[in-house]
Every structure is written in C-alpha cells, then in structure tokens.
Write a protein that holds these residues in place. Sequence first.
Motif, mmCIF file in Angstrom:
data_model
loop_
_atom_site.group_PDB
_atom_site.id
_atom_site.type_symbol
_atom_site.label_atom_id
_atom_site.label_comp_id
_atom_site.label_asym_id
_atom_site.label_seq_id
_atom_site.Cartn_x
_atom_site.Cartn_y
_atom_site.Cartn_z
ATOM 1 N N PRO A 51 -84.103 -27.298 17.256
ATOM 2 C CA PRO A 51 -85.135 -28.317 17.480
ATOM 3 C C PRO A 51 -86.495 -27.741 17.854
ATOM 4 N N ASN A 52 -86.520 -26.732 18.735
ATOM 5 C CA ASN A 52 -87.799 -26.121 19.097
ATOM 6 C C ASN A 52 -88.472 -25.481 17.893
ATOM 7 N N ARG A 53 -87.672 -24.832 17.047
ATOM 8 C CA ARG A 53 -88.255 -24.192 15.865
ATOM 9 C C ARG A 53 -88.682 -25.234 14.821
ATOM 10 N N GLN A 54 -88.024 -26.384 14.808
ATOM 11 C CA GLN A 54 -88.496 -27.443 13.925
ATOM 12 C C GLN A 54 -89.881 -27.913 14.349
ATOM 13 N N LEU A 55 -90.109 -27.971 15.653
ATOM 14 C CA LEU A 55 -91.443 -28.322 16.147
ATOM 15 C C LEU A 55 -92.459 -27.246 15.773
ATOM 16 N N ALA A 56 -92.054 -25.978 15.878
ATOM 17 C CA ALA A 56 -92.940 -24.883 15.476
ATOM 18 C C ALA A 56 -93.216 -24.946 13.979
ATOM 19 N N ALA A 57 -92.188 -25.324 13.206
ATOM 20 C CA ALA A 57 -92.369 -25.449 11.760
ATOM 21 C C ALA A 57 -93.365 -26.553 11.428
ATOM 22 N N LEU A 58 -93.297 -27.664 12.176
ATOM 23 C CA LEU A 58 -94.272 -28.744 11.968
ATOM 24 C C LEU A 58 -95.691 -28.242 12.160
ATOM 25 N N SER A 59 -95.895 -27.451 13.195
ATOM 26 C CA SER A 59 -97.220 -26.906 13.460
ATOM 27 C C SER A 59 -97.665 -25.987 12.334
ATOM 28 N N ALA A 60 -96.747 -25.129 11.867
ATOM 29 C CA ALA A 60 -97.083 -24.207 10.781
ATOM 30 C C ALA A 60 -97.371 -24.961 9.487
ATOM 31 N N ILE A 61 -96.581 -25.985 9.208
ATOM 32 C CA ILE A 61 -96.818 -26.801 8.011
ATOM 33 C C ILE A 61 -98.190 -27.453 8.097
ATOM 34 N N HIS A 62 -98.540 -27.966 9.273
ATOM 35 C CA HIS A 62 -99.841 -28.611 9.426
ATOM 36 C C HIS A 62 -100.984 -27.615 9.194
ATOM 37 N N ASP A 68 -105.069 -25.870 5.249
ATOM 38 C CA ASP A 68 -105.565 -24.831 4.345
ATOM 39 C C ASP A 68 -105.259 -25.195 2.891
ATOM 40 N N LYS A 69 -105.314 -26.503 2.602
ATOM 41 C CA LYS A 69 -105.221 -27.019 1.232
ATOM 42 C C LYS A 69 -103.873 -26.740 0.561
ATOM 43 N N SER A 70 -102.794 -26.876 1.327
ATOM 44 C CA SER A 70 -101.456 -26.728 0.758
ATOM 45 C C SER A 70 -100.785 -28.090 0.613
ATOM 46 N N GLN A 71 -99.826 -28.147 -0.302
ATOM 47 C CA GLN A 71 -99.042 -29.346 -0.553
ATOM 48 C C GLN A 71 -97.562 -29.006 -0.403
ATOM 49 N N PHE A 72 -96.815 -29.884 0.272
ATOM 50 C CA PHE A 72 -95.384 -29.679 0.485
ATOM 51 C C PHE A 72 -94.587 -30.838 -0.101
ATOM 52 N N ILE A 73 -93.451 -30.496 -0.711
ATOM 53 C CA ILE A 73 -92.437 -31.487 -1.086
ATOM 54 C C ILE A 73 -91.144 -31.003 -0.438
ATOM 55 N N ILE A 74 -90.585 -31.822 0.459
ATOM 56 C CA ILE A 74 -89.503 -31.364 1.326
ATOM 57 C C ILE A 74 -88.333 -32.352 1.284
ATOM 58 N N ALA A 75 -87.155 -31.876 0.927
ATOM 59 C CA ALA A 75 -85.924 -32.656 1.072
ATOM 60 C C ALA A 75 -85.345 -32.333 2.438
ATOM 61 N N THR A 76 -85.097 -33.349 3.246
ATOM 62 C CA THR A 76 -84.693 -33.077 4.631
ATOM 63 C C THR A 76 -83.858 -34.201 5.213
ATOM 64 N N HIS A 77 -83.095 -33.849 6.258
ATOM 65 C CA HIS A 77 -82.389 -34.820 7.095
ATOM 66 C C HIS A 77 -82.990 -34.855 8.502
ATOM 67 N N SER A 78 -84.033 -34.079 8.758
ATOM 68 C CA SER A 78 -84.535 -33.887 10.108
ATOM 69 C C SER A 78 -85.527 -34.972 10.522
ATOM 70 N N PRO A 79 -85.213 -35.758 11.562
ATOM 71 C CA PRO A 79 -86.200 -36.732 12.047
ATOM 72 C C PRO A 79 -87.426 -36.060 12.652
ATOM 73 N N ILE A 80 -87.266 -34.839 13.141
ATOM 74 C CA ILE A 80 -88.422 -34.124 13.693
ATOM 75 C C ILE A 80 -89.421 -33.817 12.583
ATOM 76 N N LEU A 81 -88.958 -33.244 11.484
ATOM 77 C CA LEU A 81 -89.860 -32.943 10.381
ATOM 78 C C LEU A 81 -90.444 -34.217 9.779
ATOM 79 N N LEU A 82 -89.608 -35.263 9.683
ATOM 80 C CA LEU A 82 -90.071 -36.521 9.077
ATOM 81 C C LEU A 82 -91.194 -37.187 9.863
ATOM 82 N N SER A 83 -91.390 -36.779 11.111
ATOM 83 C CA SER A 83 -92.419 -37.399 11.941
ATOM 84 C C SER A 83 -93.829 -36.940 11.578
ATOM 85 N N TYR A 84 -93.952 -36.005 10.635
ATOM 86 C CA TYR A 84 -95.288 -35.498 10.302
ATOM 87 C C TYR A 84 -96.209 -36.665 9.922
#
Length: 243
Positions: free
Chosen positions: A166-177, A182-198
């Motif tokens: 869970p902590n690393r999912q939060l860190a991943a959210l920050s990195a994704i943001h 920096d003009k990136s686009q993501f397409i993500i298949a996920t089950h994670s409510p943490i990631l889905l909160s973006y």
Amino acid sequence: MLPAKPYLQSVCIRPDAEVDYDTYPHNIPAIRDMGRMEFHPDVTFLVGENGSGKSTLLEGIALALGYSPEGGTRNFSLSSAGSESSLHEVLRLARSFRQPKDGYFLRAESFFNVATYMDEVGYLDGYGGKSLHARSHGEAFMALLTHKFEGKGLYLLDEPEAALSPNRQLAALSAIHQLVEDKSQFIIATHSPILLSYPHAKIILFDGTGLSEVAFEDTEHYAVTHDFLNNYRARLDRLLDQD
C-alpha cells in the motif's frame, strides 16, 4: 498551443475485420461490444473481474503498438509461450500526430522474464544500474517508474499493484503524477482502489454487459474497501460465521 496528448486517442475493432463472436476473445462481452473506446489524455484505468477482458484488451493494444507479448520496450523482443490472443490483428488504433518519446508495456505476470533478459544483455542503466533480480518485486517496479520511464511517454501497465505494498502504491501514484505532468499518458488495468483514486482519471468498467465509464466512488473496488475498513469487525464475523 495544441495539446501534447493524448498520444493514443482511441481503439476499436476494424470495421472490415472478420471476427468470430463465438470464439475467444470476441466472445467476451466487453470485447464484443467494445465499440470505440476513447482514452483520457492523462490516465485511463481499465477495471473489472478477472476474465472480463481488460488485460486481454491491454495486451492487444500493446502488441498492435509493436511491444513484445511479455512486455518491456519496443527495442527488444522476448520469446513467449504463445498464449497471447489474436485481438491485436483486428484492432484499429487512433493516434495523435504527436509521437511519444518514450514507452513501456508492463505486465506483472511476466516481469520476471523481462528482468532476466535485462540481466542477460547487461542493460541496467535504464533501471538504476542494478539488477532487477537484486531487488524486491516492489523495488524493481519502482525502479521502472523512477528510472526507466523518462517522461513524454505512453505507458501501458497491467496490474502493477501486484508488486506494490500500500505505501508503494501511494509512491507509485506520486511518480505517475510527475510523469503525467511531464506530458505522459498511462493506460492501466488494475484492481487497486489506491491507484484508481488518481484525480480526473477515466475509469472504464469491463463486465458482463460490456463497457461503461464509472466514477471512482462508484467502483466496486472503492465500495467494498470502504465498507470493509469502516465495518471490518461485523464483516469478518459474517464472513467467518462468528457470533
């Protein structure tokens, strides 16, 4: 000024494609009734139960873009068990005239093979200069986000939370943001409510009725997690048949 994204605007089945709707993967409701799926310029999430077609579609998009079935960049190709579907052969991708400068296809189930390949060819600079096998699964994935992903890219991630606490999912959210900034686009298949909160992401639900766009608070992932955390004692008593 014209927007820099999305690099990938939409996907659909080619109108001239000959498909058998009684065979896999076209017999999956979400694939059969896909129509034209449009992507958010920043982050699009694909959600649904296992077998609903979200990973199948993400794999099809990746293969249509020239990635290996096992993932990685487009600069190398890994041997595969040949288990990928033929969906990519009938997909039509609508792309922007602006091309991404970076890209990666991550699938959690075959990331070990990608890491082994990196060790064999000795290409570790893009992963922080250290073997991915010398790290935990979560550390290896974070190395992707913080070292390999360079920005201005199109990144396809299949269930990245499989590697992350869970902590690393939060860190991943920050990195994704930071990468989105920096003009990136993501397409993500996920089950994670943490990631889905973006914030402001597009969430596309795959289910037995086809496809639909849903809000974060309306996803099963949010509802079940929220309910359990707020009522976990009662839910455990019911699940475990305790008095």
